[in-house]
Motif scaffolding. Structure first.
Motif, PDB file in Angstrom:
ATOM      1  N   LEU A  83     -27.577  -8.131  39.416  1.00 21.84           N
ATOM      2  CA  LEU A  83     -27.067  -7.556  40.656  1.00 21.84           C
ATOM      3  C   LEU A  83     -28.048  -7.924  41.757  1.00 21.84           C
ATOM      4  O   LEU A  83     -29.204  -7.492  41.734  1.00 21.84           O
ATOM      5  CB  LEU A  83     -26.943  -6.038  40.535  1.00 21.84           C
ATOM      6  N   VAL A  84     -27.621  -8.763  42.690  1.00 14.42           N
ATOM      7  CA  VAL A  84     -28.469  -9.212  43.790  1.00 14.42           C
ATOM      8  C   VAL A  84     -28.194  -8.321  44.996  1.00 14.42           C
ATOM      9  O   VAL A  84     -27.087  -8.280  45.522  1.00 14.42           O
ATOM     10  CB  VAL A  84     -28.193 -10.689  44.151  1.00 14.42           C
ATOM     11  N   GLU A  85     -29.237  -7.622  45.421  1.00 12.20           N
ATOM     12  CA  GLU A  85     -29.123  -6.682  46.551  1.00 12.20           C
ATOM     13  C   GLU A  85     -30.099  -7.127  47.625  1.00 12.20           C
ATOM     14  O   GLU A  85     -31.279  -6.874  47.512  1.00 12.20           O
ATOM     15  CB  GLU A  85     -29.446  -5.268  46.051  1.00 12.20           C
ATOM     16  N   ASP A  86     -29.779  -7.813  48.659  1.00  7.20           N
ATOM     17  CA  ASP A  86     -28.463  -8.269  48.996  1.00  7.20           C
ATOM     18  C   ASP A  86     -28.493  -9.623  49.661  1.00  7.20           C
ATOM     19  O   ASP A  86     -29.550 -10.128  49.971  1.00  7.20           O
ATOM     20  CB  ASP A  86     -27.740  -7.238  49.856  1.00  7.20           C
ATOM     21  N   GLY A  87     -27.324 -10.178  49.899  1.00  7.09           N
ATOM     22  CA  GLY A  87     -27.209 -11.497  50.508  1.00  7.09           C
ATOM     23  C   GLY A  87     -27.773 -11.573  51.914  1.00  7.09           C
ATOM     24  O   GLY A  87     -28.310 -12.603  52.325  1.00  7.09           O
ATOM     25  N   GLY A  88     -27.673 -10.490  52.652  1.00  5.58           N
ATOM     26  CA  GLY A  88     -28.214 -10.466  54.009  1.00  5.58           C
ATOM     27  C   GLY A  88     -29.726 -10.585  54.025  1.00  5.58           C
ATOM     28  O   GLY A  88     -30.292 -11.337  54.828  1.00  5.58           O
ATOM     29  N   ASN A  89     -30.398  -9.850  53.136  1.00  9.81           N
ATOM     30  CA  ASN A  89     -31.855  -9.954  53.049  1.00  9.81           C
ATOM     31  C   ASN A  89     -32.278 -11.318  52.532  1.00  9.81           C
ATOM     32  O   ASN A  89     -33.254 -11.891  53.005  1.00  9.81           O
ATOM     33  CB  ASN A  89     -32.425  -8.869  52.134  1.00  9.81           C
ATOM     34  N   LEU A  90     -31.551 -11.842  51.560  1.00  9.45           N
ATOM     35  CA  LEU A  90     -31.867 -13.160  51.026  1.00  9.45           C
ATOM     36  C   LEU A  90     -31.783 -14.211  52.132  1.00  9.45           C
ATOM     37  O   LEU A  90     -32.660 -15.067  52.272  1.00  9.45           O
ATOM     38  CB  LEU A  90     -30.925 -13.509  49.875  1.00  9.45           C
ATOM     39  N   ASP A 127     -23.292 -12.781  34.326  1.00  6.50           N
ATOM     40  CA  ASP A 127     -22.605 -12.280  35.514  1.00  6.50           C
ATOM     41  C   ASP A 127     -23.616 -12.237  36.651  1.00  6.50           C
ATOM     42  O   ASP A 127     -24.750 -11.795  36.452  1.00  6.50           O
ATOM     43  CB  ASP A 127     -22.068 -10.865  35.299  1.00  6.50           C
ATOM     44  N   CYS A 128     -23.207 -12.676  37.828  1.00  9.12           N
ATOM     45  CA  CYS A 128     -24.049 -12.607  39.014  1.00  9.12           C
ATOM     46  C   CYS A 128     -23.245 -11.901  40.103  1.00  9.12           C
ATOM     47  O   CYS A 128     -22.282 -12.462  40.628  1.00  9.12           O
ATOM     48  CB  CYS A 128     -24.490 -13.989  39.462  1.00  9.12           C
ATOM     49  N   ILE A 129     -23.634 -10.671  40.400  1.00  8.63           N
ATOM     50  CA  ILE A 129     -22.929  -9.834  41.370  1.00  8.63           C
ATOM     51  C   ILE A 129     -23.803  -9.749  42.613  1.00  8.63           C
ATOM     52  O   ILE A 129     -24.933  -9.256  42.550  1.00  8.63           O
ATOM     53  CB  ILE A 129     -22.655  -8.433  40.788  1.00  8.63           C
ATOM     54  N   VAL A 130     -23.291 -10.241  43.729  1.00  9.37           N
ATOM     55  CA  VAL A 130     -24.045 -10.260  44.979  1.00  9.37           C
ATOM     56  C   VAL A 130     -23.430  -9.267  45.948  1.00  9.37           C
ATOM     57  O   VAL A 130     -22.222  -9.321  46.223  1.00  9.37           O
ATOM     58  CB  VAL A 130     -24.066 -11.674  45.602  1.00  9.37           C
ATOM     59  N   VAL A 131     -24.258  -8.359  46.441  1.00 16.54           N
ATOM     60  CA  VAL A 131     -23.857  -7.429  47.499  1.00 16.54           C
ATOM     61  C   VAL A 131     -24.241  -8.089  48.817  1.00 16.54           C
ATOM     62  O   VAL A 131     -25.329  -8.653  48.931  1.00 16.54           O
ATOM     63  CB  VAL A 131     -24.610  -6.082  47.358  1.00 16.54           C
ATOM     64  N   SER A 132     -23.349  -8.044  49.806  1.00 16.01           N
ATOM     65  CA  SER A 132     -23.693  -8.634  51.101  1.00 16.01           C
ATOM     66  C   SER A 132     -23.048  -7.861  52.227  1.00 16.01           C
ATOM     67  O   SER A 132     -22.024  -7.200  52.043  1.00 16.01           O
ATOM     68  CB  SER A 132     -23.274 -10.111  51.153  1.00 16.01           C
ATOM     69  N   ASN A 133     -23.673  -7.989  53.377  1.00 16.01           N
ATOM     70  CA  ASN A 133     -23.179  -7.304  54.570  1.00 16.01           C
ATOM     71  C   ASN A 133     -22.092  -8.116  55.258  1.00 16.01           C
ATOM     72  O   ASN A 133     -22.208  -9.333  55.382  1.00 16.01           O
ATOM     73  CB  ASN A 133     -24.320  -7.088  55.562  1.00 16.01           C
ATOM     74  N   GLU A 134     -21.085  -7.426  55.709  1.00 12.23           N
ATOM     75  CA  GLU A 134     -20.067  -8.035  56.558  1.00 12.23           C
ATOM     76  C   GLU A 134     -20.391  -7.575  57.969  1.00 12.23           C
ATOM     77  O   GLU A 134     -20.060  -6.454  58.351  1.00 12.23           O
ATOM     78  CB  GLU A 134     -18.663  -7.593  56.129  1.00 12.23           C
ATOM     79  N   ILE A 135     -21.097  -8.425  58.720  1.00 14.67           N
ATOM     80  CA  ILE A 135     -21.556  -8.016  60.039  1.00 14.67           C
ATOM     81  C   ILE A 135     -20.699  -8.556  61.177  1.00 14.67           C
ATOM     82  O   ILE A 135     -20.885  -8.174  62.316  1.00 14.67           O
ATOM     83  CB  ILE A 135     -23.036  -8.408  60.264  1.00 14.67           C
ATOM     84  N   SER A 136     -19.765  -9.403  60.860  1.00 18.85           N
ATOM     85  CA  SER A 136     -18.966 -10.038  61.911  1.00 18.85           C
ATOM     86  C   SER A 136     -17.810  -9.181  62.396  1.00 18.85           C
ATOM     87  O   SER A 136     -17.161  -9.527  63.376  1.00 18.85           O
ATOM     88  CB  SER A 136     -18.433 -11.373  61.412  1.00 18.85           C
ATOM     89  N   LEU A 137     -17.523  -8.076  61.748  1.00 19.79           N
ATOM     90  CA  LEU A 137     -16.403  -7.231  62.150  1.00 19.79           C
ATOM     91  C   LEU A 137     -16.725  -6.359  63.361  1.00 19.79           C
ATOM     92  O   LEU A 137     -15.835  -5.809  63.978  1.00 19.79           O
ATOM     93  CB  LEU A 137     -15.967  -6.333  60.993  1.00 19.79           C
ATOM     94  N   GLY A 138     -18.009  -6.243  63.688  1.00 22.51           N
ATOM     95  CA  GLY A 138     -18.432  -5.343  64.752  1.00 22.51           C
ATOM     96  C   GLY A 138     -18.272  -5.889  66.148  1.00 22.51           C
ATOM     97  O   GLY A 138     -18.644  -5.244  67.108  1.00 22.51           O
ATOM     98  N   GLY A 139     -17.743  -7.083  66.297  1.00 16.62           N
ATOM     99  CA  GLY A 139     -17.566  -7.652  67.631  1.00 16.62           C
ATOM    100  C   GLY A 139     -18.649  -8.653  67.950  1.00 16.62           C
ATOM    101  O   GLY A 139     -19.171  -9.338  67.078  1.00 16.62           O
TER     102      GLY A 139
END
Length: 179
Positions: A83-90, A127-139
């Motif tokens: 579990l990779v926490e997270d794609g944004g930090n990476l 299994d490689c599970i990556v958590v990532s932020n969806e930051i583009s929805l905020g405008g």
């Protein structure tokens, strides 16, 4: 199996990803690894966030491996559920390595490099599970953060394309986007 779990801040994406990782490890009997990408020296509320994540993982069987130096791929046990926490930090660690000048590569090359690092990690895992932020929805993204936001969005798109499953977590509810 490669998985991407997207969501906004405090959406419940980490809790969902942890449940998914624990279930996959229980089904397969594989070792369970938490790949932590947040550098405790980053400042701000970093140490509080790390403590919160450690507390929620306690007793679930995760071994923790730190991944702050993006020049190397972390050594995970063969066929682990990672579990990779997270794609944004990476992505931030790649673009702005601690104690070094920012990565000079252009946005497409930076996204390709981060995604390739995820693929190299995934090649070692069941299994490689990556958590990532969806930051583009905020405008509109403020100018100082546009490069980061652009690269992270490209990493999310590329990793999603390489994944067997993609989820968006909104208000604690996981919505399957792929398959």
């Amino acid at each position: 199996m490669n998985v991407l779990v997207l969501g906004g801040a405090a959406s419940g994406k980490s809790a969902f990803a942890e449940q998914l990782a624990c279930a996959r490890a229980e089904q397969s009997g594989a070792p369970l690894v938490y790949v932590a990408t947040l550098d405790p020296a980053s400042g701000g509320d970093t140490r509080t966030r790390i403590a919160k994540h450690r507390a929620t993982r306690a007793g679930k069987g995760f071994a923790t491996i730190e991944w702050h130096d993006t020049e190397r791929i972390p050594a995970v046990p063969d066929n682990a559920v990672a579990l990779v926490e997270d794609g944004g930090n990476l992505t931030a660690n790649f673009l702005y390595p601690p104690g070094k000048p920012p990565a000079p590569c252009a946005e497409p090359a930076a996204a390709d490099a981060v995604t390739e690092k995820l693929r190299a990690l995934a090649a070692r895992c069941a299994d490689c599970i990556v958590v990532s932020n969806e930051i583009s929805l905020g405008g509109d993204i403020p100018a100082p953060s546009r490069r980061y936001a652009s690269v992270l969005a490209a990493v999310n798109r590329q990793w999603a394309a390489a994944c067997d499953a993609v989820y968006a977590v909104v208000a604690g509810i996981a919505l399957p986007l792929k398959p």
